[in-house]
Design an enzyme around this catalytic site. Structure first.
Site, short mmCIF file in Angstrom:
data_model
loop_
_atom_site.label_atom_id
_atom_site.label_comp_id
_atom_site.label_asym_id
_atom_site.label_seq_id
_atom_site.Cartn_x
_atom_site.Cartn_y
_atom_site.Cartn_z
N GLY A 188 20.13 -28.80 -73.52
CA GLY A 188 19.53 -28.65 -72.19
C GLY A 188 18.16 -29.30 -72.14
CG ASP B 24 25.14 -27.83 -74.71
OD1 ASP B 24 23.91 -27.66 -74.60
OD2 ASP B 24 25.98 -27.25 -73.99
NE ARG C 82 9.93 -16.81 -68.68
CZ ARG C 82 8.63 -16.59 -68.55
NH1 ARG C 82 8.19 -15.53 -67.90
NH2 ARG C 82 7.76 -17.42 -69.10
NE ARG D 297 8.12 -16.66 -72.57
CZ ARG D 297 6.86 -16.60 -72.09
NH1 ARG D 297 6.29 -15.43 -71.86
NH2 ARG D 297 6.18 -17.71 -71.86
CB SER E 143 17.01 -18.93 -77.69
OG SER E 143 17.73 -20.07 -78.11
CG HIS F 41 6.76 -16.84 -76.44
ND1 HIS F 41 5.63 -17.54 -76.10
CD2 HIS F 41 7.79 -17.47 -75.80
CE1 HIS F 41 5.97 -18.52 -75.29
NE2 HIS F 41 7.26 -18.50 -75.09
P1 NAD Z 1 18.73 -25.11 -70.50
O1 NAD Z 1 19.56 -24.22 -69.63
O2 NAD Z 1 18.23 -26.39 -69.96
O3 NAD Z 1 19.55 -25.44 -71.83
C1 NAD Z 1 20.24 -24.49 -72.57
C2 NAD Z 1 21.46 -25.19 -73.18
O4 NAD Z 1 22.09 -24.27 -74.08
C3 NAD Z 1 22.51 -25.62 -72.14
O5 NAD Z 1 22.76 -27.01 -72.27
C4 NAD Z 1 23.73 -24.79 -72.50
O6 NAD Z 1 24.96 -25.45 -72.27
C5 NAD Z 1 23.49 -24.55 -74.00
N1 NAD Z 1 24.26 -23.42 -74.53
C6 NAD Z 1 24.45 -22.20 -73.97
N2 NAD Z 1 25.24 -21.45 -74.77
C7 NAD Z 1 25.53 -22.20 -75.86
C8 NAD Z 1 26.27 -21.99 -77.05
N3 NAD Z 1 26.90 -20.83 -77.26
N4 NAD Z 1 26.35 -23.00 -77.94
C9 NAD Z 1 25.73 -24.17 -77.74
N5 NAD Z 1 25.00 -24.45 -76.64
C10 NAD Z 1 24.90 -23.47 -75.72
O7 NAD Z 1 17.52 -24.21 -71.03
P2 NAD Z 1 16.15 -24.74 -71.72
O8 NAD Z 1 15.13 -24.94 -70.69
O9 NAD Z 1 16.51 -25.86 -72.64
O10 NAD Z 1 15.73 -23.43 -72.55
C11 NAD Z 1 16.50 -23.03 -73.65
C12 NAD Z 1 15.98 -21.70 -74.20
O11 NAD Z 1 14.66 -21.89 -74.75
C13 NAD Z 1 15.83 -20.58 -73.17
O12 NAD Z 1 16.21 -19.35 -73.71
C14 NAD Z 1 14.34 -20.59 -72.86
O13 NAD Z 1 13.89 -19.35 -72.36
C15 NAD Z 1 13.79 -20.89 -74.22
N6 NAD Z 1 12.42 -21.42 -74.27
C16 NAD Z 1 11.60 -20.92 -75.23
C17 NAD Z 1 10.31 -21.38 -75.36
C18 NAD Z 1 9.43 -20.85 -76.46
O14 NAD Z 1 8.22 -21.00 -76.38
N7 NAD Z 1 9.97 -20.24 -77.49
C19 NAD Z 1 9.83 -22.35 -74.46
C20 NAD Z 1 10.70 -22.86 -73.49
C21 NAD Z 1 12.00 -22.39 -73.41
#
Ligand code: NAD
Length: 323
Positions: free
Chosen positions: A24, A46, A95, A101, A132, A188
């Site tokens: 993603g 993915d 989110r 979160r 995540s 976080h």
């Molecule tokens: P996004 O929706 O753009 O991407 C998530 C991807 O995960 C999608 O492509 C989806 O198809 C894939 N996915 C879902 N279930 C799956 C599985 N079982 N196996 C493989 N792939 C799978 O979201 P994003 O913006 O890329 O954010 C991803 C995560 O990171 C979120 O939980 C977000 O809250 C978190 N995040 C954390 C931080 C941090 O500081 N730790 C910062 C930003 C985002």
């Protein structure tokens, strides 16, 4: 680079293999940054294989223009991530506006549990970097499910929260971001603990350079950093700075930099916490979490960290029933 078998008297070097699970916004951008910095071959995995394959192809086609080599593949098959040196978990829901979160807990616990179980079968010696959300609890899930040693499971949050704090201070003082040093500890979330006493601008304590109310406003802006971006984007959360922070951690591992970065690491006695993943200063190198630095905290800083630890503990207790 890791030396491989000798070949005709010379040592043949092989590239690191870095897997990004979740193609993603964060995963795709992380793959781009890793490729551009030539930190290793990249596998983007993915549940939607075509998205992963499409982004991988697009990144490979950028190489000639941008000037990087290395293999980039997209897949939904765990066989393809075999023997990865690093596995980055970004899969799961981001989110939506107005959401915390923590509200992602049950959905993302299932996703992180499932991808970790599959990833560790193919890459049993990898270092896991969890992205995540809710971050600290998801790192705990990956640790429990992988049964990896604590050195090989790290959560990315503090590097991002510190980058946000640094960016806002630099904007306020109109100085280079490179001049700002800081540490943001704790979970976080809303309870994160930006350490003002350890924040400097070219070595000068930040508190000497701006009025208290401005500094407090910047701390609040840092706490709200993620939510403010969610509010603006409306359909997703931040990914440029998160992917930059992940890449900083990967670089510290791949180049064995022994860089001090705030990361979610398993505390077993450090700061008085037990069996808890929490943002603490970590020496990050080839071995992953090489050391947790126990810096001296003032009573109010320690109180902030304890409050943050309680919030994370509560999530971990809830998640324990799901894994
Ligand atoms: P996004 O929706 O753009 O991407 C998530 C991807 O995960 C999608 O492509 C989806 O198809 C894939 N996915 C879902 N279930 C799956 C599985 N079982 N196996 C493989 N792939 C799978 O979201 P994003 O913006 O890329 O954010 C991803 C995560 O990171 C979120 O939980 C977000 O809250 C978190 N995040 C954390 C931080 C941090 O500081 N730790 C910062 C930003 C985002």
């Amino acid at each position: 680079m890791i030396p491989a078998r000798a070949n005709g008297g010379s040592i043949r070097m092989k590239r690191n293999k870095i897997t990004v699970i979740g193609a993603g916004n964060v995963g795709g951008t992380t793959a781009q940054r890793l490729a551009e910095k030539e930190l290793g071959d990249v596998v983007l995995l993915d549940v939607y294989p075509d998205v992963a394959k499409g982004k991988a192809l697009d990144l490979a086609e950028s190489g000639p223009v941008y000037g990087y080599d290395g293999q980039i593949i997209g897949t939904d098959r765990y066989e393809e991530i075999r023997d990865s040196d690093i596995v980055i978990i970004t899969s799961g829901l981001p989110r939506k506006p107005g959401m915390s979160r923590d509200e992602l807990l049950s959905t993302n616990a299932g996703v992180v549990k499932s991808v970790t179980a599959q990833a560790v079968k193919s890459a049993p010696n990898a270092i896991l970097i969890v992205v995540s959300n809710p971050l600290d609890a998801m790192t705990y899930v990956a640790y429990k499910v992988s049964r990896f040693p604590k050195q090989r499971v790290i959560g990315m949050a503090g590097a991002l929260d510190s980058a946000r704090f640094r960016a806002f201070i630099a904007m306020e003082l109109s100085v280079s971001v490179e001049n700002i040093q800081t540490l943001v500890l704790g979970g976080h979330g809303d309870t994160m603990v930006p350490l003002v006493r350890y924040t400097t601008v070219a070595g000068v304590p930040v508190a000497d350079l701006m009025p208290k109310d401005r500094l407090e406003a910047i701390i609040q802006k840092t706490r709200d950093g993620g939510a403010d971006i969610v509010k603006l984007l409306k359909t997703g959360s931040a990914y440029y700075a998160p992917s930059a922070a992940v890449t900083e951690m990967v670089e510290a591992i791949v180049r064995d930099k022994k860089k001090i970065l705030p990361c979610a690491a398993l505390c077993q006695g450090e700061y008085g916490f037990h069996d808890l993943f929490l943002g603490v200063p970590v020496k990050v190198g080839g071995g992953g979490v090489e050391e947790i630095l126990e810096i001296k905290l003032a009573p109010e800083e320690m109180a902030g960290l304890k409050k943050s630890a309680e919030a994370v503990s509560e999530l971990c207790r809830a998640v324990d029933k799901m894994i």
